[in-house]
Motif scaffolding. Sequence first.
Motif, PDB file in Angstrom:
ATOM      1  N   ARG A  32       0.833  -1.213   0.000  1.00 42.82           N
ATOM      2  CA  ARG A  32       0.000   0.000   0.000  1.00 42.82           C
ATOM      3  C   ARG A  32       0.865   1.260   0.000  1.00 42.82           C
ATOM      4  O   ARG A  32       0.504   2.271  -0.599  1.00 42.82           O
TER       5      ARG A  32
ATOM      6  N   PHE B 258       3.309   1.417  -3.599  1.00 43.74           N
ATOM      7  CA  PHE B 258       2.661   1.698  -4.877  1.00 43.74           C
ATOM      8  C   PHE B 258       1.511   2.672  -4.651  1.00 43.74           C
ATOM      9  O   PHE B 258       0.419   2.281  -4.232  1.00 43.74           O
TER      10      PHE B 258
ATOM     11  N   ARG C 250      -0.676  -0.421  -8.098  1.00 44.20           N
ATOM     12  CA  ARG C 250      -1.007  -1.085  -6.844  1.00 44.20           C
ATOM     13  C   ARG C 250      -1.903  -2.294  -7.083  1.00 44.20           C
ATOM     14  O   ARG C 250      -1.722  -3.346  -6.467  1.00 44.20           O
TER      15      ARG C 250
ATOM     16  N   ASP D 286      -7.633  -5.176  -2.735  1.00 46.71           N
ATOM     17  CA  ASP D 286      -7.421  -3.807  -3.194  1.00 46.71           C
ATOM     18  C   ASP D 286      -8.442  -2.859  -2.553  1.00 46.71           C
ATOM     19  O   ASP D 286      -8.105  -1.752  -2.100  1.00 46.71           O
TER      20      ASP D 286
END
Length: 507
Positions: free
Chosen positions: A135, A138, A144, A388
């Motif tokens: 986290r 990126f 990410r 994500d």
Amino acid sequence: MTSTTRHADTTEAVTRPGRWLALAVLVLAVLLVAVDATVLGLATPYITEDLAPTGTQLLWIGDVYSFVIAGLLVSMGSLGDRIGRKRILLVGATAFGALSVLNAYATTPELMILARALLGVAGATLMPATLALIRNLFHDPRERSLAVGIWGATASAGTAVGPIVGGLLLEHFWWGSVFLINLPVMAVLVVVGARLLPESRNPGPGPWDLRSVVLSLVGMVGLVYGVKELAAHGPGAEPLAAGLLGAAALWGFVRRQLTLPTPLLDMRLFRHRGFSGAVLADLLTILGMSGLVFFLSQYLQLVQGRRPFEAGLAELPAAVGAVAAGLVAGHAARRYSVRAVVSGGLAAVGLALAALTLLDQHTGYPLLGAALLVVGVGSGFSFTVTADVILTAVPKEQAGAASAVSETAYELGAALGIALLGSVVTGVYRGFPAPQGTPAAAHESLGGAVEAAAQLPAHTSATMLDAAREAFVDGLTLAAGAGATVLLMASAAAWRLLRDQWLDNAL
């Protein structure tokens, strides 16, 4: 933060050299934890022969690692936010390597249980730290998403590589070798990670509340232990007391977090519908899949007669599908939507599990391999996107705690799945019609039936084994149907809870 500053932060993150090499270091830790979680099952017969544990001791050897990890994930994720995620990762990796040696050379069941528990403490530091560092490594959303996909794909690959590597080692070396393979990986992680990984922490973390740590540990261990014992041995005073103690401790943990000015876990995170929906989707998915996956290796080896290495290869399509889906999941979620990808992935897994209700003793590999491939693809899409969502739903200062919640959902889902769906398989299996003279141990497990068959006359042995295998497959298909129902319910829940959730295209 102004748009100019945000643009500068993004540019710095995109142009920072070595971030992909740093990711390679992080996934080494993920790979190791995933492999270590799977190899013990293969080594258990050899450990039993060498250390001669009692039945209770053998259960603790198998379970204490996951108990401790489940109980400490949130605490260790929060500790990483406070003292530095790089620091806790490197310390945990060093401890993991040293404790692997203790596991490999344990000489008594008691020492083995202690070694597994301590390894769980070290393992609890690794997974939240790796995801939290991603986290912070990126900042560009597309990069990410790809990094999270690689992270998830590596975890999936590790669960497949574990049985294959473990099978090869056990065919040529003693059981301790499955733990010693951790050492070179950890050495690379520590040496390279110390140079490449950036440090990150919460700049205003507050104190690390030890009372909350104890409540979290007692709560998770008590709840998971109670559910497992209840499913394995039926209602009793001990599992009921453990479950109630765990539930009370978790209630106390939640109440305490709501009153602390700087809590170990900010319970307000669960007010974010995307965060809560992603965590619930992960828990239900693992719950629906894990019971079946746990018994699938027994089906391949004890029903269809495959060797451990061959059984590991037979389960490979699931990992291949998860790796492939994880790498493109972020792109798919941006093109369609988060809820379409997550809900669609879970529905695919549910339909694949439904197809496995057609299994019998002689089912050919094409049906099984195709179903496992679909399970891998569906879970790869879902887990990557939910990870994500969980990471981006919280401030990056709380990334460690958020990652730990995600990992705790996996651990709790696995424990509940094995316990609840495992009780379905065991309940059906124990009632199989056995010929006269069959030992009671044959009704406890299919492995016990295979061992008992060696002591029976040839005709009685064949009749008993055929009945035992048929009952085991009946239980397995019933569990597959229950798992399919859970996954389809999870798909519907994800469709509702993840509406209006989108992955960012840019900062």
